[in-house]
Design a protein around this motif. Structure first.
Motif, short mmCIF file in Angstrom:
data_model
loop_
_atom_site.label_atom_id
_atom_site.label_comp_id
_atom_site.label_asym_id
_atom_site.label_seq_id
_atom_site.Cartn_x
_atom_site.Cartn_y
_atom_site.Cartn_z
N ALA A 22 0.81 -1.21 0.00
CA ALA A 22 0.00 0.00 0.00
C ALA A 22 0.84 1.26 0.00
CB ALA A 22 -0.93 0.00 1.21
N GLY A 23 0.54 2.14 -0.95
CA GLY A 23 1.21 3.42 -1.03
C GLY A 23 2.53 3.41 -1.78
N THR A 24 3.01 2.21 -2.15
CA THR A 24 4.31 2.14 -2.83
C THR A 24 4.26 1.31 -4.11
OG1 THR A 24 5.00 0.29 -1.42
CG2 THR A 24 5.64 2.50 -0.71
N LEU A 25 3.72 0.09 -4.05
CA LEU A 25 3.73 -0.80 -5.20
C LEU A 25 2.36 -1.43 -5.40
CD1 LEU A 25 7.05 -2.75 -4.45
CD2 LEU A 25 6.76 -0.94 -6.16
N THR A 26 1.93 -1.54 -6.65
CA THR A 26 0.74 -2.34 -6.95
C THR A 26 1.13 -3.81 -6.84
OG1 THR A 26 1.20 -2.54 -9.33
CG2 THR A 26 -0.01 -0.57 -8.59
N ALA A 27 0.13 -4.66 -6.83
CA ALA A 27 0.41 -6.10 -6.76
C ALA A 27 1.20 -6.56 -7.99
CB ALA A 27 -0.90 -6.88 -6.65
N VAL A 28 0.87 -6.01 -9.14
CA VAL A 28 1.58 -6.37 -10.38
C VAL A 28 3.05 -5.94 -10.28
CG1 VAL A 28 1.72 -5.95 -12.87
CG2 VAL A 28 -0.52 -6.27 -11.79
N GLN A 29 3.29 -4.74 -9.78
CA GLN A 29 4.67 -4.25 -9.62
C GLN A 29 5.42 -5.06 -8.58
OE1 GLN A 29 3.64 -0.23 -8.61
NE2 GLN A 29 3.96 0.55 -10.70
N ALA A 30 4.74 -5.43 -7.50
CA ALA A 30 5.39 -6.21 -6.45
C ALA A 30 5.80 -7.58 -6.97
CB ALA A 30 4.47 -6.34 -5.25
N ALA A 31 4.91 -8.23 -7.71
CA ALA A 31 5.23 -9.54 -8.27
C ALA A 31 6.42 -9.46 -9.21
CB ALA A 31 4.01 -10.11 -8.99
N ALA A 32 6.45 -8.41 -10.04
CA ALA A 32 7.55 -8.24 -10.99
C ALA A 32 8.87 -8.00 -10.26
CB ALA A 32 7.25 -7.09 -11.94
N ALA A 33 8.84 -7.21 -9.17
CA ALA A 33 10.05 -6.93 -8.42
C ALA A 33 10.59 -8.18 -7.75
CB ALA A 33 9.77 -5.84 -7.38
N ILE A 34 9.68 -8.97 -7.16
CA ILE A 34 10.12 -10.22 -6.52
C ILE A 34 10.73 -11.15 -7.56
CG2 ILE A 34 9.31 -12.29 -5.34
CD1 ILE A 34 7.17 -10.49 -4.00
N ALA A 35 10.08 -11.25 -8.72
CA ALA A 35 10.59 -12.13 -9.78
C ALA A 35 11.97 -11.67 -10.26
CB ALA A 35 9.61 -12.17 -10.94
N GLU A 36 12.13 -10.35 -10.40
CA GLU A 36 13.41 -9.82 -10.87
C GLU A 36 14.54 -10.16 -9.90
OE1 GLU A 36 15.68 -5.53 -11.26
OE2 GLU A 36 13.49 -5.56 -11.39
N GLY A 37 14.30 -9.92 -8.61
CA GLY A 37 15.33 -10.21 -7.62
C GLY A 37 15.63 -11.69 -7.51
N TRP A 38 14.58 -12.50 -7.53
CA TRP A 38 14.76 -13.95 -7.42
C TRP A 38 15.58 -14.48 -8.60
CZ3 TRP A 38 12.36 -16.67 -3.30
CH2 TRP A 38 12.59 -18.06 -3.31
N ALA A 39 15.29 -13.99 -9.79
CA ALA A 39 15.98 -14.47 -11.00
C ALA A 39 17.46 -14.10 -10.98
CB ALA A 39 15.31 -13.88 -12.24
N ARG A 40 17.81 -13.02 -10.30
CA ARG A 40 19.23 -12.66 -10.21
C ARG A 40 20.02 -13.73 -9.46
NH1 ARG A 40 17.75 -6.82 -8.97
NH2 ARG A 40 18.24 -7.27 -6.78
N ARG A 41 19.41 -14.30 -8.45
CA ARG A 41 20.09 -15.32 -7.64
C ARG A 41 19.90 -16.73 -8.21
NH1 ARG A 41 24.28 -16.27 -4.32
NH2 ARG A 41 23.91 -18.21 -3.19
N ALA A 42 18.72 -16.99 -8.76
CA ALA A 42 18.40 -18.35 -9.23
C ALA A 42 17.81 -18.26 -10.64
CB ALA A 42 17.42 -19.01 -8.28
N PRO A 43 18.64 -17.96 -11.64
CA PRO A 43 18.14 -17.73 -13.00
C PRO A 43 17.48 -18.94 -13.64
CG PRO A 43 20.54 -17.87 -12.97
CD PRO A 43 20.10 -17.80 -11.54
#
Length: 361
Positions: free
Chosen positions: A11-32
């Motif tokens: 709330a107030g920072t990221l939509t659910a779509v943006q949050a999912a994309a951010a999590i996926a981006e960070g996860w892929a950096r460690r576990a491509p």
């Protein structure tokens, strides 16, 4: 490894779509090599329409409706296979009203959204309830659909104070033949100790002494419009929008259940090895129909572990287990407050990368 990423908004920072994309981006950096399945979620509040559009497709109808104080605001209606989905927060959300004039905030715009959906040919209208800045018992919604009274129905709780008679026949005629669904996990009645004003009024700016006054106004409105209906579960949702919808024959369905079905979450959870969810603040109130609890329950039924990434984590290990969550990670703890607020997507991605070290194979 297959990872299902199913967060709510931050709330107030990221939509659910943006949050999912951010999590996926960070996860892929460690576990491509991990397979990442993004399923943004919502519970009926802000983001409801965006999440369902991502899951269901369909057409978005742009409309302009009355905001909480009557000023025009943009909104959208999602049309998908004969069903329209609308989001009450787009017309009367707390982000529009603020907390300076809580007794003046109304819900006319929500009724206008429903009318637009009906005019577009919808056979079913699903109204996502949550995040409202109003406490008018749904009176503004009813007025927009044709209800009349001997005083203003669309002036918020302040306007209702002078109303002594209500006629709902016009509104009921307007929605005749249309199935209405109130998508909300709130089961509060309209009034009383657990009602709309007492439970949610403070976060909308109502002071303690005014809570009693507004609750009394809603009591009087309930006597005029439908006392028995005001006692039903969900009547107090979204400042009483639930009451307005129930008066028109709506049935209540938990918002998280509706979205879970729409995005096929149980099926996708069974295909995953790990489920990741999240929200802005993960605390014990998350059990009250919020996304992380709903996702965790789905993961549990699929016999899959569930972890939470949140802006703030305010539960201990025991409470976490009671919510069906294996572990929870806080942006504030990992990235720091300054980074979490200055770059929430980047901070969330960094947390996801760090968490992947522990959870990815």
């Amino acid at each position: 490894m297959r990872v299902l990423i199913a967060p709510d908004k931050f709330a107030g920072t990221l939509t659910a779509v943006q949050a999912a994309a951010a999590i996926a981006e960070g996860w892929a950096r460690r576990a491509p090599d991990d397979e990442l399945d993004q399923a943004p979620m919502a519970d009926g509040g802000p983001g409801f329409v965006d999440v369902l559009h991502a899951a269901l497709g369909g057409d978005l109808l742009a409309v302009t409706v009355a905001g909480p104080f009557g000023d025009p605001v943009p909104a959208t209606v999602l049309l998908a296979e004969g069903t329209a989905y609308v989001e009450s927060a787009q017309a009367c959300g707390l982000h529009l009203s603020g907390t300076d004039r809580p007794e003046e905030a109304g819900t006319r715009g929500v009724g206008e959204l429903i009318a637009a959906a009906i005019d577009a040919g919808a056979e079913t209208v699903v109204v996502g309830l949550g995040g409202s800045g109003s406490t008018d018992g749904g009176a503004g919604l009813l007025a927009a659909l044709g209800a009349t009274a001997d005083g203003p129905l669309d002036g918020g709780a302040a306007g209702l104070a002078g109303v002594s008679s209500v006629d709902l026949s016009g509104a009921r005629e307007r929605v005749a033949g249309v199935r209405l669904v109130a998508a909300s996990d709130v089961d509060s009645p309209l009034t009383g100790l657990f009602g709309a004003a007492k439970t949610f009024g403070p976060q909308k700016g109502l002071s303690e002494d005014r809570i009693v006054v507004v609750d009394g106004v809603l009591e009087s409105f309930a006597e005029l419009a439908g006392r028995r209906t005001s006692l039903e579960k969900g009547a107090g949702a979204a400042g009483g929008l639930g009451f307005g919808l129930l008066l028109l024959g709506a049935r209540r369905q938990p918002g998280i259940d509706l979205v879970t079905d729409a995005v096929r979450l149980p099926e996708r959870a069974r295909q995953a090895d790990l489920v990741v969810t999240g929200e802005g603040a993960f605390d014990f109130s998350s059990r009250s129909g919020k996304v992380p609890y709903g996702v965790a329950q789905t993961a549990e039924q699929a016999l899959r572990p569930c972890i939470v990434l949140a802006g703030r984590v305010d539960v201990g290990a025991r409470e976490m287990r009671a919510l069906g969550v294996e572990s929870a990670y806080s942006l504030l703890d990992v990235a720091g407050e300054e980074r979490a607020f200055a770059d929430p997507a980047g901070a969330l991605a960094d947390v996801a990368e760090r968490v992947a070290r522990t959870w990815s194979r």
